[in-house]
Write a protein that holds these residues in place. Structure first.
Motif, PDB file in Angstrom:
ATOM      1  N   LEU A   1       1.010  -1.333  -0.361  1.00 26.68           N
ATOM      2  CA  LEU A   1       0.187   0.062   0.456  1.00 26.68           C
ATOM      3  C   LEU A   1       0.518   1.551  -0.174  1.00 26.68           C
ATOM      4  O   LEU A   1       1.924   1.562   1.038  1.00 26.68           O
ATOM      5  N   ALA A   2       0.693   2.257  -0.635  1.00 30.53           N
ATOM      6  CA  ALA A   2       0.884   3.527  -1.087  1.00 30.53           C
ATOM      7  C   ALA A   2       1.085   4.482   0.284  1.00 30.53           C
ATOM      8  O   ALA A   2       1.879   4.907   1.066  1.00 30.53           O
ATOM      9  N   ASP A   3      -0.431   4.166   1.010  1.00 29.71           N
ATOM     10  CA  ASP A   3       0.131   5.118   2.539  1.00 29.71           C
ATOM     11  C   ASP A   3      -0.861   3.994   3.073  1.00 29.71           C
ATOM     12  O   ASP A   3      -2.261   4.113   3.302  1.00 29.71           O
ATOM     13  N   PRO A   4      -0.791   3.081   4.121  1.00 25.46           N
ATOM     14  CA  PRO A   4      -1.389   2.352   5.176  1.00 25.46           C
ATOM     15  C   PRO A   4      -2.558   3.222   5.950  1.00 25.46           C
ATOM     16  O   PRO A   4      -3.009   2.710   6.156  1.00 25.46           O
ATOM     17  N   VAL A   5      -1.759   4.088   6.108  1.00 27.98           N
ATOM     18  CA  VAL A   5      -2.465   4.689   7.152  1.00 27.98           C
ATOM     19  C   VAL A   5      -4.202   5.726   6.933  1.00 27.98           C
ATOM     20  O   VAL A   5      -4.863   5.249   7.494  1.00 27.98           O
ATOM     21  N   ALA A   6      -3.501   6.252   5.518  1.00 29.21           N
ATOM     22  CA  ALA A   6      -5.164   6.485   4.469  1.00 29.21           C
ATOM     23  C   ALA A   6      -6.200   5.206   4.566  1.00 29.21           C
ATOM     24  O   ALA A   6      -6.987   5.363   4.392  1.00 29.21           O
ATOM     25  N   THR A   7      -5.168   4.787   4.135  1.00 33.26           N
ATOM     26  CA  THR A   7      -6.037   2.832   3.684  1.00 33.26           C
ATOM     27  C   THR A   7      -6.902   2.882   5.151  1.00 33.26           C
ATOM     28  O   THR A   7      -8.593   2.212   5.026  1.00 33.26           O
ATOM     29  N   LEU A   8      -5.989   2.528   6.223  1.00 34.22           N
ATOM     30  CA  LEU A   8      -7.013   1.874   7.709  1.00 34.22           C
ATOM     31  C   LEU A   8      -7.999   3.068   7.891  1.00 34.22           C
ATOM     32  O   LEU A   8      -8.774   2.881   8.128  1.00 34.22           O
ATOM     33  N   LYS A   9      -7.758   4.479   7.519  1.00 33.54           N
ATOM     34  CA  LYS A   9      -8.617   5.793   7.992  1.00 33.54           C
ATOM     35  C   LYS A   9      -9.992   5.539   7.569  1.00 33.54           C
ATOM     36  O   LYS A   9     -10.980   5.539   7.447  1.00 33.54           O
ATOM     37  N   GLU A  10      -9.527   5.498   5.954  1.00 27.53           N
ATOM     38  CA  GLU A  10     -10.842   4.753   4.972  1.00 27.53           C
ATOM     39  C   GLU A  10     -11.169   3.726   5.779  1.00 27.53           C
ATOM     40  O   GLU A  10     -12.915   4.026   5.205  1.00 27.53           O
ATOM     41  N   ILE A  11     -11.204   2.831   5.820  1.00 28.45           N
ATOM     42  CA  ILE A  11     -11.724   2.026   6.416  1.00 28.45           C
ATOM     43  C   ILE A  11     -12.393   1.995   7.319  1.00 28.45           C
ATOM     44  O   ILE A  11     -14.095   1.276   7.357  1.00 28.45           O
ATOM     45  N   SER A  12     -11.895   2.486   8.184  1.00 30.21           N
ATOM     46  CA  SER A  12     -13.037   2.470   9.240  1.00 30.21           C
ATOM     47  C   SER A  12     -14.126   4.408   9.051  1.00 30.21           C
ATOM     48  O   SER A  12     -14.463   4.697  10.367  1.00 30.21           O
ATOM     49  N   GLY A  13     -14.691   4.301   8.080  1.00 34.82           N
ATOM     50  CA  GLY A  13     -15.255   5.809   7.862  1.00 34.82           C
ATOM     51  C   GLY A  13     -14.647   6.852   8.281  1.00 34.82           C
ATOM     52  O   GLY A  13     -15.260   7.652   8.066  1.00 34.82           O
ATOM     53  N   GLY A  14     -13.404   7.292   7.987  1.00 33.78           N
ATOM     54  CA  GLY A  14     -12.737   8.403   8.363  1.00 33.78           C
ATOM     55  C   GLY A  14     -12.410   8.915   9.071  1.00 33.78           C
ATOM     56  O   GLY A  14     -11.867   9.543   9.805  1.00 33.78           O
ATOM     57  N   ARG A  15     -12.642   7.946  10.527  1.00 34.32           N
ATOM     58  CA  ARG A  15     -12.774   8.271  12.085  1.00 34.32           C
ATOM     59  C   ARG A  15     -11.650   8.026  12.715  1.00 34.32           C
ATOM     60  O   ARG A  15     -11.457   8.490  13.523  1.00 34.32           O
ATOM     61  N   GLY A  16     -10.771   6.899  12.310  1.00 35.34           N
ATOM     62  CA  GLY A  16     -10.444   6.139  13.043  1.00 35.34           C
ATOM     63  C   GLY A  16     -10.425   4.882  13.550  1.00 35.34           C
ATOM     64  O   GLY A  16     -11.730   4.576  14.005  1.00 35.34           O
TER      65      GLY A  16
END
Length: 420
Positions: free
Chosen positions: A243-258
């Protein structure tokens, strides 16, 4: 009574020896050990010898019996405990005694009690602190896994959160919240997935990351997305390697809230920093993995500690109530930590297995202390079985149980192999 045990004398000085146990006193218990699972903590004790915080300074003269994840049967009960324990009862032990402020623990500190042995004398401290725990399950190996499972239980209970304007720490993961398990498909990660899906306080979303497709696929086979859904949990497995940006992908999966709760299962600096970056407001990061290096560190965003109420906690082991919960849930079939076990062997295999543990792939190494067997990976049973009928049948039995070690395999092994 004679016992055969693995004793630690110093740095990587582990010896399989037979010696006489002293007669039990009225405040002690004689017991038979059947299974012990090898832990990375055993490797650390062997690697450090007398410099280990739990190992006595005079270990070279008074060696200790290694092993703290064990299960067995009571053989003889001292007079003081005659009303509390009975001959033939199965037991597990909580090794973290904390007796009168000391760090002494079975498997690290005592001459006559430790899991890598055939028979042991359980000292009074264990019973006085209610750390000799009854076990009523049908498989000894599950009793051995109660201690590592309790570490997971304790981790979930140790997470904490607050409400705006309150200083009260509300303990436990957020019910209905988002949970991420980083580097989560090792043995303890698998146990964490199991607990997250089947505990009383469940998250709504569980995201499990790793960088190995095969390990992720195995985890997904053991704990399926469909089963998670039946338990009211959305379960997602994610390979973050490319993944180019794992943090961004993980946040996206969470609905943006973390994520309200994040468990870090490997002592890797970038993973700790990744976990910090995906915390939600009032999120709690648990650094589960114990590092070997005393100067291990990682960067944390203290702006978010101040303004987003981020919390950090580290847990090392579970307490006695966590052990009781682990045993109870395994006895009832709510938890099945069999996925932790990847190798099975006998007592003679312990020294080299402990010393070389970091270089042996897989998860828990399960030892049957009364048997003389090499350490063999469950995945290799079929190959070894081509020339050894014992492993041919064991391969059949584990395949009946989705490739996992199980009570049926244990019973067959104990019935077919002559004890030491």
């Amino acid at each position: 009574m004679k016992t055969r045990a693995v004793r630690l004398y110093g740095v990587n000085d582990l010896r399989v020896e037979e010696f006489e146990l002293p007669s039990i006193q009225e405040d002690e218990i004689l017991a038979k050990v059947v299974t012990n699972s090898i832990c990375m903590s055993d490797h650390k004790a062997a690697e450090q010898g007398a410099s280990h915080k739990r190992v006595p300074d005079d270990v070279a003269l008074n060696p200790i019996i290694l092993g703290h994840e064990f299960c067995g049967e009571i053989v003889e009960v001292g007079k003081k405990w005659a009303d509390s324990f009975k001959k033939g009862s199965r037991f597990s032990i909580q090794p973290a005694l904390n007796y009168k402020g000391t760090l002494d623990a079975p498997g690290y500190s005592f001459r006559y009690v430790g899991g890598d042995s055939t028979y042991i004398v359980i000292p009074h401290q264990v019973m006085e602190l209610n750390c000799l725990l009854p076990y009523e399950g049908d498989a000894f190996f599950l009793g051995s896994l109660a201690e590592p499972v309790s570490c997971i239980v304790g981790t979930f209970h140790a997470m904490y959160h607050t409400k705006s304007g309150s200083y009260v720490h509300e303990m436990g993961i957020v019910e209905g919240g988002n949970l991420a398990i980083i580097a989560g498909v090792g043995p303890m990660g698998l146990g964490s997935i199991d607990y997250a899906l089947h505990c009383e306080r469940k998250p709504a979303l569980v995201v499990v990351t790793d960088i190995d497709d095969a390990r992720l696929a195995r985890a997904a086979q053991l704990f399926t997305v469909e089963d998670a859904k039946k338990n009211g949990v959305t379960l997602i497995y994610l390979n973050t390697k490319n993944l180019a940006d794992p943090v961004a992908t993980l946040k996206e999966i969470s609905g943006g809230r973390g994520y309200d709760d994040v468990l870090v299962m490997a002592p890797v600096k970038p993973l700790v920093e990744q976990a910090d970056a995906i915390l939600a407001n009032d999120g709690c990061l648990n650094f589960f993995a114990g590092p070997n290096k005393s100067d291990f560190s990682a960067t944390m965003n203290f702006y978010d500690v101040h303004y987003a109420s981020h919390h950090i906690v580290g847990t090392s082991g579970g307490n006695t109530e966590d052990m009781r919960e682990s045993l109870s849930k395994m006895e009832k079939g709510i938890l099945n930590p069999s996925a932790m076990i990847t190798h099975v062997g006998g007592l003679d295999a312990v020294p080299q297995s402990v010393i070389n543990l970091p270089s042996i792939p897989g998860g828990k190494k399960l030892i049957y202390t009364h048997l003389d067997l090499p350490l063999v990976a469950i995945a290799d049973f079929a190959e070894v079985g081509k020339t050894n009928p014992l492993y041919k049948e064991l391969d059949v039995l584990v395949k009946k149980h989705n490739g996992l070690w199980n009570a049926e395999a244990e019973q067959y092994l104990l019935s077919q192999v002559k004890g030491i």
